[in-house]
Design a protein around this motif. Structure first.
Motif, PDB file in Angstrom:
ATOM      1  N   PRO A 162       1.556  30.577  25.577  1.00 28.18           N
ATOM      2  CA  PRO A 162       1.770  31.940  25.081  1.00 28.18           C
ATOM      3  C   PRO A 162       1.781  31.993  23.554  1.00 28.18           C
ATOM      4  O   PRO A 162       2.093  30.995  22.902  1.00 28.18           O
ATOM      5  N   GLU A 163       1.448  33.159  23.033  1.00 24.88           N
ATOM      6  CA  GLU A 163       1.464  33.351  21.575  1.00 24.88           C
ATOM      7  C   GLU A 163       2.893  33.443  21.049  1.00 24.88           C
ATOM      8  O   GLU A 163       3.147  33.118  19.891  1.00 24.88           O
ATOM      9  N   VAL A 164       3.798  33.926  21.883  1.00 24.87           N
ATOM     10  CA  VAL A 164       5.205  34.029  21.492  1.00 24.87           C
ATOM     11  C   VAL A 164       6.079  33.628  22.665  1.00 24.87           C
ATOM     12  O   VAL A 164       5.787  33.960  23.811  1.00 24.87           O
ATOM     13  N   LEU A 165       7.152  32.901  22.353  1.00 23.04           N
ATOM     14  CA  LEU A 165       8.145  32.582  23.364  1.00 23.04           C
ATOM     15  C   LEU A 165       9.416  33.371  23.050  1.00 23.04           C
ATOM     16  O   LEU A 165       9.977  33.246  21.968  1.00 23.04           O
ATOM     17  N   PHE A 166       9.834  34.205  24.006  1.00 22.97           N
ATOM     18  CA  PHE A 166      11.058  34.984  23.854  1.00 22.97           C
ATOM     19  C   PHE A 166      12.159  34.353  24.696  1.00 22.97           C
ATOM     20  O   PHE A 166      11.908  33.960  25.844  1.00 22.97           O
ATOM     21  N   GLY A 167      13.372  34.285  24.147  1.00 28.42           N
ATOM     22  CA  GLY A 167      14.518  33.802  24.917  1.00 28.42           C
ATOM     23  C   GLY A 167      15.671  34.772  24.777  1.00 28.42           C
ATOM     24  O   GLY A 167      16.086  35.086  23.664  1.00 28.42           O
ATOM     25  N   ASP A 168      16.158  35.321  25.919  1.00 24.55           N
ATOM     26  CA  ASP A 168      17.314  36.217  25.869  1.00 24.55           C
ATOM     27  C   ASP A 168      18.553  35.399  26.236  1.00 24.55           C
ATOM     28  O   ASP A 168      18.812  35.149  27.403  1.00 24.55           O
ATOM     29  N   GLU A 169      19.278  34.964  25.232  1.00 21.88           N
ATOM     30  CA  GLU A 169      20.440  34.087  25.371  1.00 21.88           C
ATOM     31  C   GLU A 169      20.115  32.863  26.232  1.00 21.88           C
ATOM     32  O   GLU A 169      20.804  32.584  27.219  1.00 21.88           O
ATOM     33  N   PRO A 170      19.067  32.123  25.845  1.00 20.36           N
ATOM     34  CA  PRO A 170      18.632  31.004  26.693  1.00 20.36           C
ATOM     35  C   PRO A 170      19.658  29.877  26.786  1.00 20.36           C
ATOM     36  O   PRO A 170      19.604  29.075  27.717  1.00 20.36           O
ATOM     37  N   THR A 171      20.594  29.819  25.831  1.00 20.97           N
ATOM     38  CA  THR A 171      21.617  28.770  25.902  1.00 20.97           C
ATOM     39  C   THR A 171      22.958  29.336  26.357  1.00 20.97           C
ATOM     40  O   THR A 171      23.954  28.630  26.393  1.00 20.97           O
ATOM     41  N   GLY A 172      22.965  30.639  26.719  1.00 24.63           N
ATOM     42  CA  GLY A 172      24.215  31.322  27.043  1.00 24.63           C
ATOM     43  C   GLY A 172      24.949  30.749  28.242  1.00 24.63           C
ATOM     44  O   GLY A 172      26.177  30.869  28.336  1.00 24.63           O
ATOM     45  N   ALA A 173      24.216  30.149  29.187  1.00 26.96           N
ATOM     46  CA  ALA A 173      24.862  29.625  30.395  1.00 26.96           C
ATOM     47  C   ALA A 173      25.053  28.114  30.329  1.00 26.96           C
ATOM     48  O   ALA A 173      25.451  27.492  31.300  1.00 26.96           O
ATOM     49  N   LEU A 174      24.759  27.523  29.164  1.00 29.03           N
ATOM     50  CA  LEU A 174      24.815  26.061  29.060  1.00 29.03           C
ATOM     51  C   LEU A 174      26.028  25.612  28.246  1.00 29.03           C
ATOM     52  O   LEU A 174      26.477  26.336  27.349  1.00 29.03           O
ATOM     53  N   ASP A 175      26.552  24.420  28.548  1.00 32.60           N
ATOM     54  CA  ASP A 175      27.618  23.893  27.689  1.00 32.60           C
ATOM     55  C   ASP A 175      26.997  23.556  26.333  1.00 32.60           C
ATOM     56  O   ASP A 175      25.771  23.506  26.199  1.00 32.60           O
ATOM     57  N   SER A 176      27.849  23.346  25.328  1.00 33.67           N
ATOM     58  CA  SER A 176      27.305  23.306  23.966  1.00 33.67           C
ATOM     59  C   SER A 176      26.356  22.114  23.764  1.00 33.67           C
ATOM     60  O   SER A 176      25.326  22.250  23.102  1.00 33.67           O
ATOM     61  N   ARG A 177      26.650  20.972  24.381  1.00 32.42           N
ATOM     62  CA  ARG A 177      25.786  19.811  24.165  1.00 32.42           C
ATOM     63  C   ARG A 177      24.397  20.045  24.784  1.00 32.42           C
ATOM     64  O   ARG A 177      23.364  19.798  24.154  1.00 32.42           O
ATOM     65  N   THR A 178      24.387  20.575  26.005  1.00 34.45           N
ATOM     66  CA  THR A 178      23.122  20.859  26.687  1.00 34.45           C
ATOM     67  C   THR A 178      22.361  21.961  25.958  1.00 34.45           C
ATOM     68  O   THR A 178      21.141  21.914  25.815  1.00 34.45           O
ATOM     69  N   GLY A 179      23.128  22.950  25.477  1.00 35.58           N
ATOM     70  CA  GLY A 179      22.526  24.036  24.703  1.00 35.58           C
ATOM     71  C   GLY A 179      21.833  23.498  23.458  1.00 35.58           C
ATOM     72  O   GLY A 179      20.730  23.928  23.112  1.00 35.58           O
ATOM     73  N   ARG A 180      22.472  22.543  22.796  1.00 35.62           N
ATOM     74  CA  ARG A 180      21.880  21.944  21.584  1.00 35.62           C
ATOM     75  C   ARG A 180      20.534  21.292  21.885  1.00 35.62           C
ATOM     76  O   ARG A 180      19.612  21.349  21.081  1.00 35.62           O
ATOM     77  N   ALA A 181      20.452  20.646  23.053  1.00 36.78           N
ATOM     78  CA  ALA A 181      19.198  19.964  23.412  1.00 36.78           C
ATOM     79  C   ALA A 181      18.074  20.995  23.588  1.00 36.78           C
ATOM     80  O   ALA A 181      16.937  20.769  23.157  1.00 36.78           O
ATOM     81  N   VAL A 182      18.409  22.131  24.194  1.00 35.33           N
ATOM     82  CA  VAL A 182      17.406  23.194  24.381  1.00 35.33           C
ATOM     83  C   VAL A 182      16.990  23.764  23.017  1.00 35.33           C
ATOM     84  O   VAL A 182      15.807  24.003  22.753  1.00 35.33           O
ATOM     85  N   LEU A 183      17.979  23.940  22.123  1.00 36.82           N
ATOM     86  CA  LEU A 183      17.672  24.462  20.778  1.00 36.82           C
ATOM     87  C   LEU A 183      16.776  23.498  20.005  1.00 36.82           C
ATOM     88  O   LEU A 183      15.853  23.923  19.303  1.00 36.82           O
ATOM     89  N   ALA A 184      17.042  22.200  20.155  1.00 39.01           N
ATOM     90  CA  ALA A 184      16.219  21.203  19.468  1.00 39.01           C
ATOM     91  C   ALA A 184      14.777  21.282  19.966  1.00 39.01           C
ATOM     92  O   ALA A 184      13.819  21.143  19.193  1.00 39.01           O
ATOM     93  N   LEU A 185      14.636  21.531  21.273  1.00 37.17           N
ATOM     94  CA  LEU A 185      13.292  21.694  21.841  1.00 37.17           C
ATOM     95  C   LEU A 185      12.582  22.900  21.229  1.00 37.17           C
ATOM     96  O   LEU A 185      11.414  22.821  20.838  1.00 37.17           O
ATOM     97  N   LEU A 186      13.308  24.014  21.151  1.00 36.33           N
ATOM     98  CA  LEU A 186      12.716  25.241  20.584  1.00 36.33           C
ATOM     99  C   LEU A 186      12.319  25.010  19.126  1.00 36.33           C
ATOM    100  O   LEU A 186      11.226  25.391  18.693  1.00 36.33           O
ATOM    101  N   ARG A 187      13.211  24.390  18.378  1.00 36.82           N
ATOM    102  CA  ARG A 187      12.940  24.103  16.961  1.00 36.82           C
ATOM    103  C   ARG A 187      11.683  23.231  16.832  1.00 36.82           C
ATOM    104  O   ARG A 187      10.828  23.454  15.982  1.00 36.82           O
ATOM    105  N   GLY A 188      11.584  22.230  17.712  1.00 38.00           N
ATOM    106  CA  GLY A 188      10.436  21.314  17.680  1.00 38.00           C
ATOM    107  C   GLY A 188       9.131  22.037  17.998  1.00 38.00           C
ATOM    108  O   GLY A 188       8.085  21.733  17.428  1.00 38.00           O
ATOM    109  N   MET A 189       9.216  23.007  18.918  1.00 35.37           N
ATOM    110  CA  MET A 189       7.994  23.763  19.279  1.00 35.37           C
ATOM    111  C   MET A 189       7.458  24.518  18.071  1.00 35.37           C
ATOM    112  O   MET A 189       6.252  24.691  17.927  1.00 35.37           O
TER     113      MET A 189
END
Ligand code: ADP
Ligand code: MG
Length: 245
Positions: A162-189
């Protein structure tokens, strides 16, 4: 080719009519440049989800315009909009919304199947590798942790490039450590692949992973911070929240 992946011009979205109508977005103008990571913040009910839905073609503005690349979304009929969403936009939600009966690789391949395309095994493997889940391809959602399920949802959103990836509170249901891993993925993308990411979050630490934070207040654009640390973002948010007492 314009430099903005998505642009909203004076977008207003009203729900209902007459005396009970709610203005979720009120003449919002914003651009999301290609290859950037933007966080969207604001108090509950300030219009964040509505903004994302309008930007992604999941909802239609009452007035104003939304362009994805060079395509004006407001001019499209329902069929055209559905095709555009499938091919050009990725969306992940707080609830992962995976189909429980399907394996990770089947969930990831689903957008291609829905588009009538035959998913290539190598492509499915490639996106699962990108989110670090190549070894979980045959697992069903119940056999995966929350963080792993969200990474499957990310892979599913990425399969169509996709040209754009939208996330509506994509880490909202995750504990902070798991959320960080998802954020690192987004940052890397964004950094590695030049993708464009737009993410709603309540968490100033999550927002500090973005290049820019835009604020919404009562459905209106409420300024932005660029490259701000979490402390500055938290202070700005505190200033926007109405005092409860
Ligand atoms: P946020 O994501 O910032 O919490 P939303 O975009 O979900 O805010 O909602 C903004 C406003 O629009 C809220 O007042 C909400 O109640 C209202 N709203 C959102 N969706 C609908 C809808 N489908 N029908 C009626 N009102 C809605
Ligand atoms: Mg919301």
């Amino acid at each position: 080719m314009n430099n903005d992946a998505v642009r909203l011009r004076s977008v207003t979205r009203r729900h209902g009519s007459g005396g009970t109508s709610v203005t979720a977005l009120d003449q919002v103008s914003l651009a999301f440049p290609r290859g950037t990571f933007t966080a969207v913040m604001g108090p509950s009910g300030s219009g964040k989800s509505t903004l994302l839905r309008c930007a992604a073609g999941l909802d239609r503005p009452t007035s104003g315009s939304v362009t994805l690349g060079d395509t004006e979304l407001t001019g499209l009929n329902e069929t055209e909009l559905t095709l555009l969403r499938r091919a050009r936009v990725g969306f992940v939600f707080q609830a992962f919304n995976l189909l429980p009966a399907l394996t990770a690789e089947q969930n990831v391949a689903l957008p291609l199947r829905l588009a009538g395309r035959r998913p290539k095994k190598a492509r499915v493997r490639e996106v699962l590798e990108e989110v670090g889940l190549a070894d979980r391809a045959r697992h069903r959602p119940t056999e995966l942790s929350g963080g792993q399920q969200q990474r499957v949802a990310l892979a599913r959103a990425l399969i169509t490039r996709p040209e754009v990836l939208f996330g509506d509170e994509p880490t909202g249901a995750l504990d902070s450590r798991t959320g960080r891993a998802v954020l690192a993925l987004l940052r890397g993308m964004v950094d590695r692949d030049g993708r464009t990411v737009v993410m709603v979050t309540h968490d100033p630490v999550a927002a500090s992973c973005a290049d820019r934070v835009v604020f919404l207040v009562d459905g209106r654009a409420g300024g932005e911070l660029i490259g701000a640390p979490a402390g500055d973002i938290a202070a700005r948010m505190t200033g926007l929240e109405a005092a409860p007492c």
